[in-house]
Write a protein that holds these residues in place. Structure first.
Motif, PDB file in Angstrom:
ATOM      1  N   GLN A  54      31.767  40.189  42.917  1.00 23.65           N
ATOM      2  CA  GLN A  54      33.101  40.204  42.316  1.00 23.65           C
ATOM      3  C   GLN A  54      33.114  40.868  40.944  1.00 23.65           C
ATOM      4  OE1 GLN A  54      35.839  39.277  43.908  1.00 23.65           O
ATOM      5  NE2 GLN A  54      34.644  38.689  45.699  1.00 23.65           N
ATOM      6  N   ASP A  55      32.081  41.624  40.613  1.00 23.34           N
ATOM      7  CA  ASP A  55      32.000  42.235  39.293  1.00 23.34           C
ATOM      8  C   ASP A  55      33.173  43.182  39.066  1.00 23.34           C
ATOM      9  OD1 ASP A  55      30.327  42.442  36.887  1.00 23.34           O
ATOM     10  OD2 ASP A  55      30.126  44.536  37.446  1.00 23.34           O
ATOM     11  N   GLY A  56      33.949  42.916  38.016  1.00 27.07           N
ATOM     12  CA  GLY A  56      35.104  43.743  37.687  1.00 27.07           C
ATOM     13  C   GLY A  56      36.416  43.259  38.264  1.00 27.07           C
ATOM     14  N   THR A  57      36.404  42.247  39.116  1.00 25.53           N
ATOM     15  CA  THR A  57      37.644  41.720  39.692  1.00 25.53           C
ATOM     16  C   THR A  57      38.489  41.064  38.609  1.00 25.53           C
ATOM     17  OG1 THR A  57      36.528  41.286  41.796  1.00 25.53           O
ATOM     18  CG2 THR A  57      38.622  40.150  41.410  1.00 25.53           C
ATOM     19  N   PRO A  58      39.775  41.404  38.488  1.00 25.32           N
ATOM     20  CA  PRO A  58      40.628  40.735  37.499  1.00 25.32           C
ATOM     21  C   PRO A  58      40.682  39.225  37.752  1.00 25.32           C
ATOM     22  CG  PRO A  58      41.694  42.710  38.331  1.00 25.32           C
ATOM     23  CD  PRO A  58      40.480  42.484  39.200  1.00 25.32           C
ATOM     24  N   PRO A  59      40.703  38.412  36.705  1.00 26.26           N
ATOM     25  CA  PRO A  59      40.737  36.957  36.901  1.00 26.26           C
ATOM     26  C   PRO A  59      41.894  36.487  37.778  1.00 26.26           C
ATOM     27  CG  PRO A  59      40.239  37.467  34.617  1.00 26.26           C
ATOM     28  CD  PRO A  59      40.582  38.778  35.273  1.00 26.26           C
ATOM     29  N   SER A  60      43.066  37.094  37.612  1.00 29.57           N
ATOM     30  CA  SER A  60      44.213  36.672  38.428  1.00 29.57           C
ATOM     31  C   SER A  60      43.990  36.979  39.904  1.00 29.57           C
ATOM     32  CB  SER A  60      45.490  37.364  37.938  1.00 29.57           C
ATOM     33  OG  SER A  60      45.360  38.776  38.014  1.00 29.57           O
ATOM     34  N   GLU A  61      43.316  38.104  40.196  1.00 28.09           N
ATOM     35  CA  GLU A  61      43.035  38.461  41.586  1.00 28.09           C
ATOM     36  C   GLU A  61      41.994  37.523  42.180  1.00 28.09           C
ATOM     37  OE1 GLU A  61      42.982  40.699  45.232  1.00 28.09           O
ATOM     38  OE2 GLU A  61      44.433  40.173  43.681  1.00 28.09           O
ATOM     39  N   LEU A  62      41.011  37.144  41.381  1.00 30.16           N
ATOM     40  CA  LEU A  62      39.995  36.205  41.862  1.00 30.16           C
ATOM     41  C   LEU A  62      40.646  34.878  42.237  1.00 30.16           C
ATOM     42  CD1 LEU A  62      36.841  36.196  42.164  1.00 30.16           C
ATOM     43  CD2 LEU A  62      36.798  34.916  40.016  1.00 30.16           C
ATOM     44  N   ARG A  63      41.560  34.418  41.418  1.00 34.43           N
ATOM     45  CA  ARG A  63      42.276  33.174  41.726  1.00 34.43           C
ATOM     46  C   ARG A  63      43.136  33.333  42.981  1.00 34.43           C
ATOM     47  NH1 ARG A  63      44.245  29.412  37.137  1.00 34.43           N
ATOM     48  NH2 ARG A  63      42.443  29.266  35.759  1.00 34.43           N
ATOM     49  N   ARG A  64      43.797  34.480  43.108  1.00 34.83           N
ATOM     50  CA  ARG A  64      44.640  34.700  44.291  1.00 34.83           C
ATOM     51  C   ARG A  64      43.799  34.657  45.561  1.00 34.83           C
ATOM     52  NH1 ARG A  64      45.878  38.019  48.062  1.00 34.83           N
ATOM     53  NH2 ARG A  64      44.312  39.552  47.399  1.00 34.83           N
ATOM     54  N   LEU A  65      42.655  35.335  45.529  1.00 33.19           N
ATOM     55  CA  LEU A  65      41.764  35.332  46.694  1.00 33.19           C
ATOM     56  C   LEU A  65      41.267  33.924  46.994  1.00 33.19           C
ATOM     57  CD1 LEU A  65      39.676  38.544  45.927  1.00 33.19           C
ATOM     58  CD2 LEU A  65      41.260  38.228  47.842  1.00 33.19           C
ATOM     59  N   GLY A  66      40.937  33.187  45.945  1.00 32.13           N
ATOM     60  CA  GLY A  66      40.462  31.819  46.139  1.00 32.13           C
ATOM     61  C   GLY A  66      41.493  30.937  46.802  1.00 32.13           C
ATOM     62  N   ARG A  67      42.743  31.047  46.358  1.00 31.45           N
ATOM     63  CA  ARG A  67      43.813  30.251  46.971  1.00 31.45           C
ATOM     64  C   ARG A  67      44.056  30.689  48.410  1.00 31.45           C
ATOM     65  NH1 ARG A  67      46.235  31.335  41.900  1.00 31.45           N
ATOM     66  NH2 ARG A  67      47.661  32.813  42.876  1.00 31.45           N
ATOM     67  N   GLU A  68      44.027  31.978  48.639  1.00 28.93           N
ATOM     68  CA  GLU A  68      44.263  32.505  49.997  1.00 28.93           C
ATOM     69  C   GLU A  68      43.218  31.986  50.981  1.00 28.93           C
ATOM     70  OE1 GLU A  68      43.382  36.819  51.356  1.00 28.93           O
ATOM     71  OE2 GLU A  68      45.484  36.799  50.729  1.00 28.93           O
ATOM     72  N   GLN A  69      41.973  31.901  50.540  1.00 25.13           N
ATOM     73  CA  GLN A  69      40.898  31.481  51.434  1.00 25.13           C
ATOM     74  C   GLN A  69      40.890  29.976  51.677  1.00 25.13           C
ATOM     75  OE1 GLN A  69      37.283  33.271  49.938  1.00 25.13           O
ATOM     76  NE2 GLN A  69      38.006  35.340  50.372  1.00 25.13           N
ATOM     77  N   LEU A  70      41.757  29.244  50.999  1.00 23.33           N
ATOM     78  CA  LEU A  70      41.896  27.801  51.263  1.00 23.33           C
ATOM     79  C   LEU A  70      42.868  27.520  52.407  1.00 23.33           C
ATOM     80  CD1 LEU A  70      42.115  26.408  47.604  1.00 23.33           C
ATOM     81  CD2 LEU A  70      40.143  26.318  49.145  1.00 23.33           C
ATOM     82  N   GLN A  71      43.618  28.517  52.831  1.00 16.18           N
ATOM     83  CA  GLN A  71      44.708  28.281  53.781  1.00 16.18           C
ATOM     84  C   GLN A  71      44.273  27.696  55.120  1.00 16.18           C
ATOM     85  OE1 GLN A  71      47.042  31.893  54.010  1.00 16.18           O
ATOM     86  NE2 GLN A  71      47.647  31.778  51.854  1.00 16.18           N
ATOM     87  N   PRO A  72      43.098  28.033  55.670  1.00 14.16           N
ATOM     88  CA  PRO A  72      42.746  27.443  56.973  1.00 14.16           C
ATOM     89  C   PRO A  72      42.453  25.946  56.916  1.00 14.16           C
ATOM     90  CG  PRO A  72      41.479  29.448  56.542  1.00 14.16           C
ATOM     91  CD  PRO A  72      42.127  29.054  55.256  1.00 14.16           C
ATOM     92  N   TYR A  73      42.298  25.392  55.735  1.00 17.83           N
ATOM     93  CA  TYR A  73      41.797  24.027  55.602  1.00 17.83           C
ATOM     94  C   TYR A  73      42.908  23.069  55.180  1.00 17.83           C
ATOM     95  CZ  TYR A  73      37.791  27.112  55.465  1.00 17.83           C
ATOM     96  OH  TYR A  73      36.900  28.112  55.758  1.00 17.83           O
ATOM     97  N   ASP A  74      42.590  21.791  55.197  1.00 20.11           N
ATOM     98  CA  ASP A  74      43.567  20.758  54.837  1.00 20.11           C
ATOM     99  C   ASP A  74      43.593  20.613  53.312  1.00 20.11           C
ATOM    100  OD1 ASP A  74      45.405  18.760  54.921  1.00 20.11           O
ATOM    101  OD2 ASP A  74      44.079  17.253  55.822  1.00 20.11           O
ATOM    102  N   VAL A  75      43.911  21.728  52.660  1.00 20.50           N
ATOM    103  CA  VAL A  75      43.955  21.788  51.199  1.00 20.50           C
ATOM    104  C   VAL A  75      45.364  22.182  50.779  1.00 20.50           C
ATOM    105  CG1 VAL A  75      43.073  22.874  49.109  1.00 20.50           C
ATOM    106  CG2 VAL A  75      41.520  22.387  51.013  1.00 20.50           C
ATOM    107  N   THR A  76      45.981  21.360  49.969  1.00 22.75           N
ATOM    108  CA  THR A  76      47.320  21.629  49.455  1.00 22.75           C
ATOM    109  C   THR A  76      47.216  22.120  48.019  1.00 22.75           C
ATOM    110  OG1 THR A  76      48.264  19.892  50.846  1.00 22.75           O
ATOM    111  CG2 THR A  76      49.588  20.637  48.971  1.00 22.75           C
TER     112      THR A  76
END
Length: 317
Positions: free
Chosen positions: A60-82
């Motif tokens: 993830q070298d160089g990834t903007p912090p906001s994009e890293l957070r967006r990706l992190g939230r997106e990858q939670l979608q398959p799970y029972d995470v609200t």
């Protein structure tokens, strides 16, 4: 308070994660994949929000912090995470977990609580700092130094950290200027050490940090010539972004380089049963990669505790 006495209409989770930065998102991912019901709450931009990119984080070298957070939230979608964009105001111990009050006015209960709210840096009052904070006015050379390797740097450091700071920054550049902003005195032994290594010293108060397009170009002083430089590095005091850990009875480290951070075990566990602190709020390395690792580790330990509790409730017929 016994959780059983809490209003039965209050939503219940296995774990509430407070803070959706690298530590919190990592914890929520591990818990989600462990088939846990998780609520992750966040309402702040994060410590590294001004930075153009995250560095030193594998893949993830160089990834903007906001994009890293967006990706992190997106990858939670398959799970029972609200995920809820809401601040947590308070948390209260119960006999079997925590009662958590949200800024929205609602409450939830959980068995384990992971706090990943981080810290807030208390920046020095310097004219022009706001324009370059997070780009060329920095705290961590590991995160932001490579792009400016070999260029002239200025640095500020308390007397007790002067030699340590100068030694560290020498890994990126041999063009260093130590600036005191008119504060304190330099011990003669330290002054000789700096001089012997061709590290310039400027003790006048800083008048202005001069920049172009968000990039530092020079430092102007109240007296004497300006210094051309590409980076200003300094240590900043900080405070906890959230008072949750202190309010719940955690120990805040009082002295040393970790002063102001929450005392934890290597697992992130605290002296409050069921409460974990991860990321920059805890006494560990202040980096995105470290926060993500701490969040994952704390989540796995919290899950093991819950599995043991569930196994203990099963009795032979």
């Amino acid at each position: 308070m016994n959780a059983a006495s809490v209003n039965q209409s209050i939503e219940s989770f296995d774990v509430v994660v407070v803070g959706a930065g690298p530590g919190g998102l990592s914890a929520a991912l591990v818990l989600g994949r462990a088939c846990r019901k998780v609520l992750i709450c966040d309402g702040s931009p994060g410590r590294n929000a001004p930075a153009e990119g995250v560095h030193g984080f594998f893949t993830q070298d160089g990834t903007p912090p906001s994009e890293l957070r967006r990706l992190g939230r997106e990858q939670l979608q398959p799970y029972d995470v609200t995920y809820r964009e809401v601040l947590v105001d308070t948390a209260q111990d119960t006999d079997d977990g925590f009662l958590v009050s949200l800024r929205s006015g609602s409450q939830v209960v959980c068995r384990k609580l992971i706090v990943a709210t981080g810290i807030v840096d208390e920046l020095p009052k310097l004219n022009g700092l706001d324009e370059i904070w997070g780009s060329t006015a920095i705290l961590c050379p590991y995160c932001h130094g490579w792009e400016f390797r070999g260029k002239p740097w200025a640095f500020m450091a308390p007397p007790e950290f002067l030699i340590e700071s100068a030694t560290l920054l020498g890994g990126w550049t041999d063009q260093l200027t130590y600036v005191t902003n008119g504060n304190g005195t330099i011990a003669e032994a330290d002054r000789r050490w700096l001089t012997e290594r061709s590290i310039a010293i400027r003790e006048e108060p800083i008048a202005q940090l001069v920049s172009q397009s968000g990039q530092l170009t020079s430092i102007e002083f109240e007296t004497g010539p300006a210094v051309d430089c590409s980076i200003l590095q300094f240590r900043a005091p900080f405070h906890q972004r959230s008072s949750l850990a202190k309010d719940l009875g955690c120990t805040i480290i009082a002295e040393g380089p970790m002063a102001g951070m929450v005392k934890t075990e290597p697992t992130g566990a605290t002296e409050v049963p069921g409460l974990f602190i991860v990321g920059d709020a805890a006494a560990g390395p202040p980096s995105v990669a470290a926060a993500a690792a701490e969040g994952a580790f704390a989540a796995a330990v919290a899950n093991r505790f819950m599995l043991a509790e569930e196994a203990a409730q099963v009795r032979p017929a």
